[in-house]
Design an enzyme around this catalytic site. Sequence first.
Site, PDB file in Angstrom:
ATOM      1  N   HIS A 175       0.053  18.767 -26.174  1.00  0.00           N
ATOM      2  CA  HIS A 175      -0.094  17.329 -25.941  1.00  0.00           C
ATOM      3  C   HIS A 175      -1.294  16.674 -26.586  1.00  0.00           C
ATOM      4  CE1 HIS A 175       3.674  17.898 -23.325  1.00  0.00           C
ATOM      5  NE2 HIS A 175       3.678  16.464 -23.190  1.00  0.00           N
ATOM      6  N   HIS A 188      -0.290  13.793 -28.684  1.00  0.00           N
ATOM      7  CA  HIS A 188      -0.551  12.584 -28.501  1.00  0.00           C
ATOM      8  C   HIS A 188      -1.315  11.809 -29.648  1.00  0.00           C
ATOM      9  CE1 HIS A 188      -0.059  12.675 -23.731  1.00  0.00           C
ATOM     10  NE2 HIS A 188       0.960  12.467 -24.235  1.00  0.00           N
ATOM     11  N   GLU A 215      -4.070  17.491 -10.589  1.00  0.00           N
ATOM     12  CA  GLU A 215      -4.457  18.360 -12.218  1.00  0.00           C
ATOM     13  C   GLU A 215      -6.092  18.653 -12.512  1.00  0.00           C
ATOM     14  OE1 GLU A 215      -2.367  16.072 -15.380  1.00  0.00           O
ATOM     15  OE2 GLU A 215      -3.988  16.787 -16.722  1.00  0.00           O
ATOM     16  N   ASN A 265       0.214  20.312 -20.330  1.00  0.00           N
ATOM     17  CA  ASN A 265      -0.284  19.499 -21.369  1.00  0.00           C
ATOM     18  C   ASN A 265      -0.362  20.088 -22.762  1.00  0.00           C
ATOM     19  OD1 ASN A 265      -1.135  17.476 -19.657  1.00  0.00           O
ATOM     20  ND2 ASN A 265      -2.766  18.005 -19.191  1.00  0.00           N
ATOM     21  N   ARG A 297      -2.481  22.479 -13.510  1.00  0.00           N
ATOM     22  CA  ARG A 297      -1.460  21.387 -13.815  1.00  0.00           C
ATOM     23  C   ARG A 297      -1.846  21.103 -15.210  1.00  0.00           C
ATOM     24  NH1 ARG A 297       1.206  16.322 -10.659  1.00  0.00           N
ATOM     25  NH2 ARG A 297       2.456  15.652 -12.305  1.00  0.00           N
ATOM     26  N   LYS A 346       7.775  23.476 -12.984  1.00  0.00           N
ATOM     27  CA  LYS A 346       7.084  22.368 -12.868  1.00  0.00           C
ATOM     28  C   LYS A 346       6.592  22.096 -11.303  1.00  0.00           C
ATOM     29  CE  LYS A 346       5.530  17.753 -13.713  1.00  0.00           C
ATOM     30  NZ  LYS A 346       5.724  16.572 -14.493  1.00  0.00           N
ATOM     31  N   HIS A 365       8.238  11.344 -28.954  1.00  0.00           N
ATOM     32  CA  HIS A 365       7.525  12.225 -27.992  1.00  0.00           C
ATOM     33  C   HIS A 365       7.852  13.598 -28.329  1.00  0.00           C
ATOM     34  CE1 HIS A 365       4.719  13.101 -24.755  1.00  0.00           C
ATOM     35  NE2 HIS A 365       5.652  13.815 -24.212  1.00  0.00           N
ATOM     36  N   ARG A 384       0.918  -1.157   0.049  1.00  0.00           N
ATOM     37  CA  ARG A 384      -0.155   0.081   0.040  1.00  0.00           C
ATOM     38  C   ARG A 384       0.881   1.491  -0.060  1.00  0.00           C
ATOM     39  NH1 ARG A 384      -3.199  -3.316   3.297  1.00  0.00           N
ATOM     40  NH2 ARG A 384      -5.015  -4.023   2.180  1.00  0.00           N
ATOM     41  N   LYS A 416       3.421  11.747 -10.626  1.00  0.00           N
ATOM     42  CA  LYS A 416       2.625  10.876 -11.698  1.00  0.00           C
ATOM     43  C   LYS A 416       3.426   9.662 -11.959  1.00  0.00           C
ATOM     44  CE  LYS A 416      -0.241  14.120 -14.218  1.00  0.00           C
ATOM     45  NZ  LYS A 416      -0.217  14.742 -15.564  1.00  0.00           N
ATOM     46  N   GLU A 464       9.783  19.129 -24.002  1.00  0.00           N
ATOM     47  CA  GLU A 464       9.344  19.620 -22.603  1.00  0.00           C
ATOM     48  C   GLU A 464       9.733  21.003 -22.347  1.00  0.00           C
ATOM     49  OE1 GLU A 464       6.497  18.171 -21.793  1.00  0.00           O
ATOM     50  OE2 GLU A 464       6.533  16.614 -23.165  1.00  0.00           O
TER      51      GLU A 464
HETATM   52  N1  GLY Z   1       3.875  15.533 -17.551  1.00  0.00           N
HETATM   53  C1  GLY Z   1       2.760  16.295 -17.185  1.00  0.00           C
HETATM   54  C2  GLY Z   1       2.633  16.328 -15.747  1.00  0.00           C
HETATM   55  O1  GLY Z   1       3.199  15.809 -15.075  1.00  0.00           O
HETATM   56  O2  GLY Z   1       1.461  16.524 -15.247  1.00  0.00           O
END
Ligand code: GLY
Length: 373
Positions: free
Chosen positions: A252, A256, A241, A249, A245, A231, A268, A123, A145, A187
């Site tokens: 993206h 994507h 997000e 994107n 946040r 960031k 990418h 956990r 993430k 990025e």
């Molecule tokens: N790569 C985008 C984020 O971490 O939200």
Amino acid sequence: MAEITIDIPVSTPYRVHVGTRLLEAAGSIARNAVPRAHKVAIVTDTNVGPLYAHIVRDGLEEAGFDVATHVVTAGEEHKTLATYGSILESLAAEELDRSDAVVALGGGVVGDMAGFAAATYMRGIAYIQMPTTLLAMVDSSVGGKCAVDLSCGKNLAGAFWQPAAVIADVGCLGTLTPERLADGCGEVVKHGAIADRELFELLEKTPFTFDLLVHDLSLAAAIIARNIEIKRDVVAADEREGGIRKILNFGHSIGHAIEARSGYTRGHGSCVAAGMVAMARGSRRAGWNASDLEDDLAERIDALCRAHGLDTGCPYGTDELMEAALHDKKRQGDAIDLVIPHSIGAVSIERCEFEQLRAIIELGLAAQAGDAA
Ligand code: GLY
């Protein structure tokens, strides 16, 4: 060396260390970051392990940890439930307990899978990110993430799980392929475009290239640190997000779709580059940013991407991209939140119907092809 503290509400603050010879320092940094741990499991891949795992292992052992190493096969195609399961099995076989820790040594794929394994083993146990690619240093290792791909799409099973520390040794970047370096540059350009005019203008004068790594490693490290600060500011304000946040994107949604259309054969970074340029051109022509648009915005983003070796062309048509965009996991019913650029360093988040996205793509591609005025 730069140290950046990431302080996200409800998580324990952690430090990102950026500099040289940090692989060797991993033991002492880990000792401070996970003081209760006896065992650590290094998770790495078949590309990175042979280069660096022994250095990290020696440092961790010197700092008094029992060290296990789990090597996964390199490549996004191995970012699967099966590989993730193999990491969990190995943590259990090595008898790591709740006070122990995982060290993710590699690029974004390793960081995502090892992070998700740490998030779910017993956990949740601590983990340390040791990113070895530019993309992982400036983006995926920071912000918590972590995920694996499912057969229906990328990153569909995952968690938000913040690391206990991030150790970015910029000396690792010299062994990247040009395409892998460019992935990270996508990025880096994005961060300038969404949040930092000064960074964007610095990159216009001094692109982030292998030449920079050879001739001015301290400037390269400073650029990486600035990206991490950008960031940090975003994820500290919105870890999950729900709002701000989403600006990360930028480019993206279309990027994507291009990536999926290419069968994930196109890098990418260049997919995001093409996505940012199409979004900047299309949203301008669709009138989303008419009141405060900087006239040469799309052209500057395009030029900066190209200066970083990123192809901004898109060989697909609107219908093909829309079909791929319909599978975007950020879709909410018939709408999607898009990041609309206004000027260098300033964007807004706009809820768009799919038909509005279609118009932006159509106009963006037409402008690219020189069909529009
Ligand atoms: N790569 C985008 C984020 O971490 O939200």
